[in-house]
Each structure stands twice: as structure tokens, then as C-alpha cells.
Motif scaffolding. Sequence first.
Motif, PDB file in Angstrom:
ATOM      1  N   PHE A 192       0.822  -1.214   0.000  1.00  0.00           N
ATOM      2  CA  PHE A 192       0.000   0.000   0.000  1.00  0.00           C
ATOM      3  C   PHE A 192       0.859   1.267   0.000  1.00  0.00           C
ATOM      4  CE2 PHE A 192       1.130  -1.436   4.117  1.00  0.00           C
ATOM      5  CZ  PHE A 192       1.570  -0.280   4.741  1.00  0.00           C
ATOM      6  N   CYS A 193       2.195   1.101  -0.076  1.00  0.00           N
ATOM      7  CA  CYS A 193       3.087   2.255   0.132  1.00  0.00           C
ATOM      8  C   CYS A 193       3.769   2.648  -1.174  1.00  0.00           C
ATOM      9  CB  CYS A 193       4.139   1.913   1.187  1.00  0.00           C
ATOM     10  SG  CYS A 193       5.404   3.185   1.374  1.00  0.00           S
ATOM     11  N   HIS A 194       3.655   3.923  -1.508  1.00  0.00           N
ATOM     12  CA  HIS A 194       4.223   4.408  -2.765  1.00  0.00           C
ATOM     13  C   HIS A 194       5.751   4.440  -2.716  1.00  0.00           C
ATOM     14  CE1 HIS A 194       3.410   7.413  -6.266  1.00  0.00           C
ATOM     15  NE2 HIS A 194       3.779   6.234  -6.679  1.00  0.00           N
ATOM     16  N   MET A 254      10.641   8.763   4.184  1.00  0.00           N
ATOM     17  CA  MET A 254      10.993   7.670   3.282  1.00  0.00           C
ATOM     18  C   MET A 254      11.987   6.729   3.945  1.00  0.00           C
ATOM     19  SD  MET A 254      11.576  10.078   0.018  1.00  0.00           S
ATOM     20  CE  MET A 254      12.523   8.846  -0.825  1.00  0.00           C
ATOM     21  N   GLY A 255      11.780   5.428   3.673  1.00  0.00           N
ATOM     22  CA  GLY A 255      12.789   4.455   4.062  1.00  0.00           C
ATOM     23  C   GLY A 255      12.485   3.676   5.322  1.00  0.00           C
ATOM     24  N   GLU A 256      13.224   2.582   5.490  1.00  0.00           N
ATOM     25  CA  GLU A 256      13.107   1.748   6.689  1.00  0.00           C
ATOM     26  C   GLU A 256      14.319   2.068   7.568  1.00  0.00           C
ATOM     27  OE1 GLU A 256      11.112  -0.383   8.496  1.00  0.00           O
ATOM     28  OE2 GLU A 256      12.890  -0.206   9.731  1.00  0.00           O
ATOM     29  N   LEU A 266       1.958  -1.999  12.019  1.00  0.00           N
ATOM     30  CA  LEU A 266       1.333  -3.321  12.170  1.00  0.00           C
ATOM     31  C   LEU A 266       0.388  -3.613  11.000  1.00  0.00           C
ATOM     32  CD1 LEU A 266       1.220  -5.768  14.073  1.00  0.00           C
ATOM     33  CD2 LEU A 266      -0.733  -4.689  15.196  1.00  0.00           C
ATOM     34  N   HIS A 267      -0.657  -2.822  10.869  1.00  0.00           N
ATOM     35  CA  HIS A 267      -1.553  -2.806   9.703  1.00  0.00           C
ATOM     36  C   HIS A 267      -2.404  -4.053   9.471  1.00  0.00           C
ATOM     37  CE1 HIS A 267       0.553   0.835   8.904  1.00  0.00           C
ATOM     38  NE2 HIS A 267       1.578   0.315   8.278  1.00  0.00           N
ATOM     39  N   ALA A 268      -2.132  -5.150  10.180  1.00  0.00           N
ATOM     40  CA  ALA A 268      -2.956  -6.355  10.005  1.00  0.00           C
ATOM     41  C   ALA A 268      -2.866  -7.182  11.271  1.00  0.00           C
ATOM     42  CB  ALA A 268      -2.456  -7.180   8.818  1.00  0.00           C
ATOM     43  N   LEU A 308      -4.713   5.004  14.054  1.00  0.00           N
ATOM     44  CA  LEU A 308      -5.385   4.591  12.828  1.00  0.00           C
ATOM     45  C   LEU A 308      -5.057   5.632  11.770  1.00  0.00           C
ATOM     46  CD1 LEU A 308      -8.830   3.540  14.315  1.00  0.00           C
ATOM     47  CD2 LEU A 308      -6.776   2.151  13.942  1.00  0.00           C
ATOM     48  N   ILE A 309      -4.497   5.185  10.660  1.00  0.00           N
ATOM     49  CA  ILE A 309      -4.053   6.106   9.603  1.00  0.00           C
ATOM     50  C   ILE A 309      -4.964   5.952   8.400  1.00  0.00           C
ATOM     51  CG2 ILE A 309      -2.083   6.871   8.241  1.00  0.00           C
ATOM     52  CD1 ILE A 309      -0.249   5.165   9.930  1.00  0.00           C
ATOM     53  N   PRO A 310      -5.733   6.992   8.050  1.00  0.00           N
ATOM     54  CA  PRO A 310      -6.500   6.881   6.805  1.00  0.00           C
ATOM     55  C   PRO A 310      -5.526   6.643   5.646  1.00  0.00           C
ATOM     56  CG  PRO A 310      -7.151   8.829   8.060  1.00  0.00           C
ATOM     57  CD  PRO A 310      -5.895   8.292   8.705  1.00  0.00           C
ATOM     58  N   PHE A 311      -5.816   5.661   4.811  1.00  0.00           N
ATOM     59  CA  PHE A 311      -4.922   5.334   3.688  1.00  0.00           C
ATOM     60  C   PHE A 311      -4.815   6.521   2.732  1.00  0.00           C
ATOM     61  CE2 PHE A 311      -4.810   3.609  -0.765  1.00  0.00           C
ATOM     62  CZ  PHE A 311      -3.458   3.303  -0.765  1.00  0.00           C
ATOM     63  N   PRO A 366      -4.269   7.365  -0.909  1.00  0.00           N
ATOM     64  CA  PRO A 366      -4.198   6.684  -2.203  1.00  0.00           C
ATOM     65  C   PRO A 366      -3.158   7.316  -3.111  1.00  0.00           C
ATOM     66  CG  PRO A 366      -6.269   7.906  -1.952  1.00  0.00           C
ATOM     67  CD  PRO A 366      -5.490   8.148  -0.716  1.00  0.00           C
ATOM     68  N   TRP A 367      -2.613   6.532  -4.016  1.00  0.00           N
ATOM     69  CA  TRP A 367      -1.651   7.035  -5.005  1.00  0.00           C
ATOM     70  C   TRP A 367      -1.982   6.385  -6.341  1.00  0.00           C
ATOM     71  CZ3 TRP A 367       1.112   2.488  -6.024  1.00  0.00           C
ATOM     72  CH2 TRP A 367       1.212   1.569  -4.984  1.00  0.00           C
ATOM     73  N   PRO A 368      -1.546   7.007  -7.434  1.00  0.00           N
ATOM     74  CA  PRO A 368      -1.942   6.523  -8.753  1.00  0.00           C
ATOM     75  C   PRO A 368      -1.517   5.070  -8.948  1.00  0.00           C
ATOM     76  CG  PRO A 368      -0.728   8.597  -8.927  1.00  0.00           C
ATOM     77  CD  PRO A 368      -0.640   8.167  -7.509  1.00  0.00           C
TER      78      PRO A 368
HETATM   79  N1  SAH Z   1       9.477   2.290   6.805  1.00  0.00           N
HETATM   80  C1  SAH Z   1       8.986   2.665   8.085  1.00  0.00           C
HETATM   81  C2  SAH Z   1       8.819   4.164   8.262  1.00  0.00           C
HETATM   82  C3  SAH Z   1       8.319   4.952   7.084  1.00  0.00           C
HETATM   83  S1  SAH Z   1       6.646   4.698   6.596  1.00  0.00           S
HETATM   84  C4  SAH Z   1       7.682   1.951   8.358  1.00  0.00           C
HETATM   85  O1  SAH Z   1       7.145   1.317   7.453  1.00  0.00           O
HETATM   86  O2  SAH Z   1       7.227   2.012   9.497  1.00  0.00           O
HETATM   87  C5  SAH Z   1       5.742   5.592   7.851  1.00  0.00           C
HETATM   88  C6  SAH Z   1       4.312   5.094   8.017  1.00  0.00           C
HETATM   89  O3  SAH Z   1       3.515   5.427   6.863  1.00  0.00           O
HETATM   90  C7  SAH Z   1       4.228   3.577   8.158  1.00  0.00           C
HETATM   91  O4  SAH Z   1       3.343   3.221   9.192  1.00  0.00           O
HETATM   92  C8  SAH Z   1       3.676   3.181   6.819  1.00  0.00           C
HETATM   93  O5  SAH Z   1       3.066   1.924   6.867  1.00  0.00           O
HETATM   94  C9  SAH Z   1       2.720   4.311   6.526  1.00  0.00           C
HETATM   95  N2  SAH Z   1       2.286   4.405   5.125  1.00  0.00           N
HETATM   96  C10 SAH Z   1       2.976   4.057   4.032  1.00  0.00           C
HETATM   97  N3  SAH Z   1       2.232   4.276   2.922  1.00  0.00           N
HETATM   98  C11 SAH Z   1       1.053   4.764   3.326  1.00  0.00           C
HETATM   99  C12 SAH Z   1      -0.113   5.200   2.649  1.00  0.00           C
HETATM  100  N4  SAH Z   1      -0.201   5.173   1.345  1.00  0.00           N
HETATM  101  N5  SAH Z   1      -1.132   5.662   3.395  1.00  0.00           N
HETATM  102  C13 SAH Z   1      -1.030   5.729   4.750  1.00  0.00           C
HETATM  103  N6  SAH Z   1       0.052   5.349   5.442  1.00  0.00           N
HETATM  104  C14 SAH Z   1       1.083   4.865   4.745  1.00  0.00           C
END
Ligand code: SAH
Length: 411
Positions: free
Chosen positions: A146-148, A204-206, A260-262, A332-335, A337-339
Motif C-alpha cells: 500500500f506504500c508508494h 521515506m525508508g526503513e 502493524l496494519h494487520a 489509525l491512519i486513513p490510507f 491513495p496514489w496513482p
Molecule cells: N518504513 C517505516 C517508516 C516509514 S513509513 C515503516 O514502514 O514504518 C511511515 C508510516 O507510513 C508507516 O506506518 C507506513 O506503513 C505508513 N504508510 C505508508 N504508505 C502509506 C499510505 N499510502 N497511506 C497511509 N500510510 C502509509
Amino acid sequence: MVLVLDSTPSPATSPDAAPALPTLAGRGSEGLRAALADVGVPEKQLRMRVEQLWSWLYVRGITSFDQMTDVSKDLRGRLSAKYSLARPEIVSEQVSSDGTRKWLIRLPKRGHETAAPEIETVYIPESDRGTLCISSQVGCTLNCSFCHTGTQKLVRNLEAEEIVAQILIARDRIGDWPGAEAPDDGGMLPLAERKITNIVLMGMGEPLYNFENVRAAIEVAADGDGLAFSKRRITLSTSGVVPEIPRWGLEAGTMLAISLHAVTDKLRDELVPINKKYPIAELLEACRNYPGLSNARRITFEYVMLKGVNDSLADARALVRLLAGIPAKINLIPFNPWPGTRYECSEWEQIEKFADVVNRAGYASPVRTPRGRDILAACGQLKSESQKLRASQRSPNGGAQTDASDEGSDA
Ligand code: SAH
Ligand code: SF4
């Protein structure tokens, strides 16, 4: 209001310019010591000179050696002949109507790189604090579905200096140095004495895949005689690099956020593929053992709301069961969206119902408020979106955004 400031190429990046001098901005004490020794400062004086430089750089935020009034003209001259205090180039600065700011920063190109890498840094002001979201890598090697950022090709670790420089740039731009003037563009800044109170490694990044550099940068940021950010106001977010979590806790000791996300391995394998290597049970075990946890020092669990994927009320109940016994906060993070993404953000009503379940289990205010909506200052959209925008000038109605300003708040 959106302000966009596009810079012309700086001398450092234009093709026929002389190579830029190496910068001291962002360096740790070893790096400063090496530079001072290099310009002939005697061994006996090194410690004192490092302290002087440290204070000028990280308490005062100077950008020119001439400002170092307690250093002789001769030494200032020797330093400026070989070094600079330059920050990386700001390609663009966008200011949202809600005061959120986003900088696109160009890093110097290295030998093997075909293009100068770019990263983003986001500042989110609130009335009583300001949160800076910084990047730890250019792109990301992980491929969360789900991450751009994870779809970007160019990936490299940031140097420690490049991580610290994001803080310096932000403080320069919002006038967050003693005696500096606030920007006159009408952006909102907190009333607090310091405009940046919290740092989150959520750009950006881990960050745990760039462990040494991130740790070195955090040591500079947290140094009480310099930038002086409390480690309780610095939060590292990880997708779950389990073996590095205890080490980070012991060696850096910042607050921790987990993407976590799931609630099942089956779904998390798909959303956050590093789960195949380090499944949920192992991740949560590492969290339980994170040093220094207490009710006042909780781990934040991030949970992106994906419509029809992970947002059922059964998921919400499973989430609170899963986290039982861990001092935790849930965001809780609203997603965003990206193209080209196959996901959609959950309906607002569903997010509220999900949040109710989480709230009733004792977790307060879990939904992140959308911030920087008009400048795409969002998790998961960093960098690639900016490149696209620069190519085709932006439309004012960006997608839904989130911010990271809930982190590190209980210091
Ligand atoms: N790589 C690390 C830190 C950067 S991402 C990590 O994954 O934790 C920071 C946060 O943004 C993470 O929780 C990630 O899952 C979330 N994230 C990434 N893409 C997203 C999206 N399109 N919408 C909402 N949150 C998103
Ligand atoms: Fe990398 Fe984090 Fe994006 Fe996953 S969510 S791809 S770990 S930046």
C-alpha cells in the motif's frame, strides 16, 4: 494557500561549477574533530574547538564560519578554505493552508549515481508543538503493497549528516534558531519557544535498515549541548525488522512505532511482506521486551485503514486482543491513495466504528487528523509524488492525507 518555491540549480549541482567544499553541517563530533585536525588545530585544542563548533552549529544554527565570533579570524579562514556549512539544496518548499510544510531536498550525487537523489521532509505544526517527519533512506527496499515509497527504484541509505541536515534545514526555514525571524509567509507556527519539539522517523525508508547512520544522527539530535531533542520526543517507525528492535532500544532508546496494519500473518504477509521473515508473534515479543516500556512510555502501533481489507470490526477486536499486555498506543491512519494503487481508504464511518472499538478498549484518540492535504505531505506518497508534480505542475486538490504528529507526545 499553497506556496511553492522552485529553486534554480545551485552552484553545487550545475555541471560546470567547481566541486563544492565538503560541509560540516550535520557532522557528529568525530567528523568535526577530523576536520579541525585537518586544518591544523593541535591535538590539545581539539576537544575545546569541537565544543565551540558544536554549539555554533547546533545551538545557534550558523551557516557561515564568519559568525563564529569566539574563533580567531585565522582559524575561520583555514576552515572556510576547505569546508563549508552548507545544507543540501532545497528543490522546493510547499506550505499548506494548515501550516504543514514539505521540503523536497536534493542530495549531492555520488560517483555511481546517475541522478542526484531526492528526499522529503515534512513539518507539522500544532498550537503547542511541532513535529518534523524525516527520511532515513532514498526510497525503500521493502515493498509494502500500500506504500508508494516502496515502488521507487532509486534506493540508498542516507548518511548520518544527511539525516541531521533535514533538521537543520527545517529549523532554518521556520526560523527555529535563537534570535531568528519566523518566515513571513503566514504559515502557522506553534506558540512554544521551540518550533520543532518532536521528531518522527516516518518519512521515506526503513530506518532499521540504515541502523548505524540513523543512530549516529539521533545521537547528534539528542545531544543536550546541541540540538537537544529529548529521546522521548523522537520516534522511530519500523515495518518490523525484529532482530534490530532490541538493539535499537538498548543503543538509541528512542520511542518506537510499529507499522502493524494487520492482525493475521496471512494478511500482513501481503501488506507488509517483511512479515514473512518476522511474523506477528515474533514482532510483538520484541515489542514486549522493548527497554523502558511503561504506561508513560508506550509503543505506538500504526494501522492503515484499507477499505474491505483490514477494517472490519472483527479486525478491531482482534487488534486490541493482540496488543493486550503491551503498553501501547494505536494510530489509525486513513490510507493515502496514489496513482495505480489497488487499495482504497476505508469509509469515514467505518473508521469511526473501528476507532470506537479501540477506544472502548482504553486507547484514546486513535485517528490521525489529516494534515497538509493540499500539498500531498503524506506518508507513503513521499518523493515520487513530488517528482510527478514538478513535471506537470500540481493541482490544488491532493488526496486525503495523514500526519505523524501524535508521536512522542508523552514526554
Ligand atoms: N518504513 C517505516 C517508516 C516509514 S513509513 C515503516 O514502514 O514504518 C511511515 C508510516 O507510513 C508507516 O506506518 C507506513 O506503513 C505508513 N504508510 C505508508 N504508505 C502509506 C499510505 N499510502 N497511506 C497511509 N500510510 C502509509
Ligand atoms: Fe518501506 Fe515503510 Fe513504505 Fe514499507 S511502509 S515500503 S517499510 S517506507
